[in-house]
Write an enzyme that holds these catalytic residues in place. Structure first.
Site, PDB file in Angstrom:
ATOM      1  N   ARG A 179      36.018  43.786  35.586  1.00 16.07           N
ATOM      2  CA  ARG A 179      37.524  44.988  35.662  1.00 16.07           C
ATOM      3  C   ARG A 179      38.271  45.640  34.880  1.00 16.07           C
ATOM      4  O   ARG A 179      37.572  45.963  33.752  1.00 16.07           O
ATOM      5  CB  ARG A 179      38.103  43.615  34.962  1.00 16.07           C
ATOM      6  CG  ARG A 179      39.928  43.196  35.690  1.00 16.07           C
ATOM      7  CD  ARG A 179      40.349  41.729  35.061  1.00 16.07           C
ATOM      8  NE  ARG A 179      39.886  40.765  36.131  1.00 16.07           N
ATOM      9  CZ  ARG A 179      40.201  39.234  35.930  1.00 16.07           C
ATOM     10  NH1 ARG A 179      40.703  39.052  34.858  1.00 16.07           N
ATOM     11  NH2 ARG A 179      39.779  38.567  36.841  1.00 16.07           N
ATOM     12  N   ARG A 230      45.802  40.781  27.891  1.00 16.41           N
ATOM     13  CA  ARG A 230      45.161  41.571  29.524  1.00 16.41           C
ATOM     14  C   ARG A 230      45.848  42.422  29.565  1.00 16.41           C
ATOM     15  O   ARG A 230      46.618  42.639  29.076  1.00 16.41           O
ATOM     16  CB  ARG A 230      45.139  39.884  29.804  1.00 16.41           C
ATOM     17  CG  ARG A 230      44.443  39.299  29.428  1.00 16.41           C
ATOM     18  CD  ARG A 230      42.830  38.955  29.572  1.00 16.41           C
ATOM     19  NE  ARG A 230      42.391  37.861  29.187  1.00 16.41           N
ATOM     20  CZ  ARG A 230      41.573  37.250  30.841  1.00 16.41           C
ATOM     21  NH1 ARG A 230      42.163  37.494  31.509  1.00 16.41           N
ATOM     22  NH2 ARG A 230      40.953  36.313  30.846  1.00 16.41           N
ATOM     23  N   LYS A 234      43.520  33.316  26.512  1.00 13.65           N
ATOM     24  CA  LYS A 234      43.365  34.573  27.353  1.00 13.65           C
ATOM     25  C   LYS A 234      45.389  34.627  27.091  1.00 13.65           C
ATOM     26  O   LYS A 234      46.222  34.037  26.424  1.00 13.65           O
ATOM     27  CB  LYS A 234      43.869  35.080  28.089  1.00 13.65           C
ATOM     28  CG  LYS A 234      44.477  33.540  29.807  1.00 13.65           C
ATOM     29  CD  LYS A 234      43.853  33.655  30.740  1.00 13.65           C
ATOM     30  CE  LYS A 234      42.581  33.060  32.109  1.00 13.65           C
ATOM     31  NZ  LYS A 234      42.471  33.050  32.900  1.00 13.65           N
ATOM     32  N   LYS A 287      48.842  36.689  28.166  1.00 17.29           N
ATOM     33  CA  LYS A 287      49.585  37.849  29.170  1.00 17.29           C
ATOM     34  C   LYS A 287      50.765  38.107  28.859  1.00 17.29           C
ATOM     35  O   LYS A 287      51.961  38.050  28.449  1.00 17.29           O
ATOM     36  CB  LYS A 287      49.382  37.604  30.551  1.00 17.29           C
ATOM     37  CG  LYS A 287      47.792  36.490  31.020  1.00 17.29           C
ATOM     38  CD  LYS A 287      47.491  36.294  32.555  1.00 17.29           C
ATOM     39  CE  LYS A 287      46.003  36.168  32.551  1.00 17.29           C
ATOM     40  NZ  LYS A 287      46.397  35.371  34.247  1.00 17.29           N
ATOM     41  N   CYS A 321      43.723  35.293  46.576  1.00 14.34           N
ATOM     42  CA  CYS A 321      42.827  35.612  45.415  1.00 14.34           C
ATOM     43  C   CYS A 321      41.404  35.590  45.705  1.00 14.34           C
ATOM     44  O   CYS A 321      41.036  35.249  47.297  1.00 14.34           O
ATOM     45  CB  CYS A 321      42.789  34.282  44.066  1.00 14.34           C
ATOM     46  SG  CYS A 321      42.065  33.151  45.013  1.00 14.34           S
ATOM     47  N   CYS A 331      33.283  33.671  43.348  1.00 19.36           N
ATOM     48  CA  CYS A 331      34.568  32.530  42.151  1.00 19.36           C
ATOM     49  C   CYS A 331      34.357  31.682  41.694  1.00 19.36           C
ATOM     50  O   CYS A 331      33.606  30.962  42.477  1.00 19.36           O
ATOM     51  CB  CYS A 331      35.737  32.769  41.841  1.00 19.36           C
ATOM     52  SG  CYS A 331      36.707  31.992  41.376  1.00 19.36           S
ATOM     53  N   CYS A 361      41.346  27.634  44.321  1.00 20.50           N
ATOM     54  CA  CYS A 361      41.972  26.901  42.722  1.00 20.50           C
ATOM     55  C   CYS A 361      43.350  26.242  41.865  1.00 20.50           C
ATOM     56  O   CYS A 361      43.969  27.118  42.650  1.00 20.50           O
ATOM     57  CB  CYS A 361      40.722  26.248  42.179  1.00 20.50           C
ATOM     58  SG  CYS A 361      40.681  27.305  40.702  1.00 20.50           S
ATOM     59  N   CYS A 403      45.517  32.197  40.462  1.00 26.69           N
ATOM     60  CA  CYS A 403      45.921  33.360  40.309  1.00 26.69           C
ATOM     61  C   CYS A 403      46.592  33.757  41.112  1.00 26.69           C
ATOM     62  O   CYS A 403      46.554  35.756  40.572  1.00 26.69           O
ATOM     63  CB  CYS A 403      44.099  33.903  39.692  1.00 26.69           C
ATOM     64  SG  CYS A 403      43.141  32.920  39.270  1.00 26.69           S
TER      65      CYS A 403
END
Ligand code: SRM
Ligand code: SF4
Length: 566
Positions: A74, A143, A209, A211, A430, A436, A475, A479
């Protein structure tokens, strides 16, 4: 009290990792296609995830063969901004090292899938040669920083773009591990010989994480309130008044675990324009020192905010900021403008927003999107900007370039915004299967049939032109931000989804779960009675999400029952 619980395994791993080195170097040099669990976890900080092809895993297991491992890589690119040369370098990498596609992410990044272990180092080194990085694109750090993608050329939008770049650079980890592991001696030498410390993050980085997104009220394309720290620039004309800091957004949850939940950020303070970085560092220090390091499922800032309360958080924040905090300014209504199609930038030039279904830039029969974008960016030096809706804006085009640019896209079979229903324009999905590891159901690969079926249901009630956001995930991790739009379709188990409604188009209200375990084939039929009632009884100016919110779950479910009985 969580602070007294022992730190999680990932915390211990970070602490022992010598600032993110661990055994990665040895693991990458070793034969075989996979890495150890410890390296898997540490590699995230360097912007890459080990994955395996879930389509082939079961058959291979039955044959006694190992999984087909490869890596997702990424790129961190604040505000989704690339120069034409950077885009062309990334495009070339897709063939050299990945599966021939580039994928625009919902945080304005670009991902590659299918990079094999032996190619990881050269792929990441090549990304760095294009003056880009993968460092901190994943992992327990700040991120990719998002900001409103529209390349409007006014003082406020220019300021947001430069803020995003400045914050992104300032918040990169200071560890030299990334350079040592992936870059050549010259790049390492550039770091100099200063002692190696992590002044902001410390040796265990953040609990989870983190953001950050920057927006203006008139353009909430980034869904600012879904960030751990949502920053909203308030302005009078071109005069910046300050930044409202909204804390504690985040969408990840686990089905049937009520202790985990999506949350929109709460405005807590207004920070003066010159104090932006200091204010951001204060929020990061707060989460670093007080975030939950025992339970990763409850480690995001949103849980700290709810567990301790906003007053406690404000008090601690003022301590880290080193001064009293001004209260947040009244927040004007957030808007979600249309940014696809042609728009004037305000400097005599134009941008063209090109829809990219699921953000997947690829060539496939009948639609050579990847070739068309490469051609346009090379020939017309269009500056590409990735959007949080997984689309691309081609910026800085002169008026006389508009017709030839469109001709290239048409010649390659690319559908433009005006060819699509609003539902298709605003639909997100996603990656989910096969890459994934957390996917419970398909998303990207069922986007087209789901959009087609729901668009047909809308058309039956004369709602084809209605602006409705549809967000599909494999899921509940969220995302594509499914809990912050009109309709969220959230993977539950193979072929089945939970249905969320009642959020709003501008991303200011969370949706609620209406139904669970709906078969993919039944999604459109399940929504149809809601569309029928919406068409008949909506109030003036009411969007579909607003309508669902006004009626509430019980009334919406009754509509479904009545329609089945009829
Ligand atoms: Fe995400 C994990 C893909 C934006 C919440 N996300 C993942 C992983 C890495 C799966 C994993 O951990 O093994 C996915 C990789 C799939 C693949 O095959 O590539 C993945 N997330 C994505 C992307 C690519 C989706 C997309 O369609 O574009 C987005 C990359 C953004 C970027 O460039 O950085 C992406 N992820 C998001 C967002 C949306 C956002 O940030 O605006 C969210 C919801 C907001 C939030 O963070 O709360 C999101 N992803 C998660 C979570 C849940 C986090 C939590 O607090 O519980 C996970 C799982 C985790 O972290 O444990 C996750
Ligand atoms: Fe994977 Fe779930 Fe994120 Fe989709 S929402 S990419 S299935 S983690």
């Amino acid at each position: 009290m969580t602070l007294s619980l022992p730190p999680s395994g990932v915390e211990r791993l970070k602490e022992a990792s010598r600032l993110l080195r661990g055994d990665i170097a040895a693991d990458l040099a070793a034969p075989g296609t996979e890495v150890s669990e410890a390296s898997y976890n540490l590699l995230k900080f360097h912007g890459t995830y080990e994955q395996h092809d879930r389509d082939t895993a079961t058959a291979r297991k039955q044959r006694g063969e190992a999984k087909e491992f490869s890596f997702m890589v990424r790129v961190r690119m604040p505000g989704g901004m690339l120069t034409p040369a950077q885009y062309l370098a990334l495009d070339a990498l897709a063939d050299d090292y990945a599966n021939g596609t580039l994928r625009i992410t919902t945080r304005q990044g670009v991902q590659f899938h299918g990079v094999i272990k032996g190619d990881l180092k050269p792929a990441i080194a090549a990304i760095n040669r294009a003056l880009l990085t993968t460092s901190a694109a994943c992992g327990d750090v700040v991120r990719n920083i998002t900001t409103t993608p529209a390349p409007r050329q006014d003082a406020i939008h220019r300021r947001l773009r430069s803020d995003a770049r400045r914050l992104s650079a300032a918040l990169l980890p200071a560890s030299r591990a990334y350079h040592e592991l992936f870059l050549d001696a010259a790049a390492q030498a550039e770091l100099g010989a200063a002692p190696e410390t992590e002044p902001l993050y410390g040796p265990t980085y953040l609990p989870r994480k983190f953001k950050i997104g920057l927006a203006v009220p008139a353009d909430n394309a980034i869904d600012v309130l879904t960030n751990d720290l949502g920053i909203i620039a308030l302005h009078e004309g071109e005069r910046l008044l300050g930044y409202n800091f909204a804390l504690g957004g985040g969408l990840g949850m686990t089905h049937n675990k009520p202790a985990t939940y999506p949350r929109l950020a709460t405005p807590l303070a207004c920070i003066a324009p010159d104090d932006l970085l200091r204010g951001v560092e204060a929020v990061i220090a707060l989460q670093r020192d007080w975030g939950n390091r025992a339970d990763r499922r409850r480690a995001r800032l949103k849980y700290l905010l709810d567990d301790r309360g906003p007053a406690w958080v404000r008090e601690k924040l003022a301590f880290y900021f080193g001064a009293p905090l001004a209260p947040s300014l009244p927040l004007p209504k957030l808007e979600m403008p249309e940014i696809l199609g042609w728009h004037a930038q305000g400097d005599g030039r134009f941008w063209l927003g090109v829809p990219v279904p699921s953000g997947r830039i690829e060539d496939r029969p009948g639609c050579a999107l990847r070739t068309a974008l490469r051609d346009i960016i090379a020939r017309f030096t269009a500056a590409p900007i990735m959007t949080p809706q997984q689309d691309v804006l081609l910026a800085d085009l002169a008026p006389d370039q508009r017709a030839p640019v469109e001709a290239v896209l048409r010649a390659h079979g690319v559908a433009l915004a005006e060819d699509l229903t609003p539902l298709a324009r605003w639909a997100l999905a996603c990656p989910a299967l096969p890459t994934c590891g957390l996917a419970l159901a398909e998303a990207e690969r069922v986007r087209a049939p789901i959009v087609t079926a729901i668009a047909a249901a809308l058309a039956r009630y004369d709602l084809a032109d209605e602006r409705i956001s549809l967000r599909i995930t494999g899921c509940p991790n969220g995302c594509t931000r499914p809990y912050a739009g009109d309709i969220g379709i959230v993977g539950r188990m193979p072929g089945h989804y939970a249905l969320y409604v009642g959020g709003d188009f501008a991303g200011t209200r969370l949706s609620f779960k209406l139904l669970d375990k709906i078969a993919e084939a039944d999604l459109a039929a399940t929504l149809a009675p809601l569309f029928a009632a919406f068409a008949q009884t909506r109030q003036p100016g009411e969007g579909f999400g607003d309508f669902c919110d006004r009626l509430g779950a019980a009334a919406l479910l009754a509509l479904g029952r009545a329609s089945r009985a009829a």
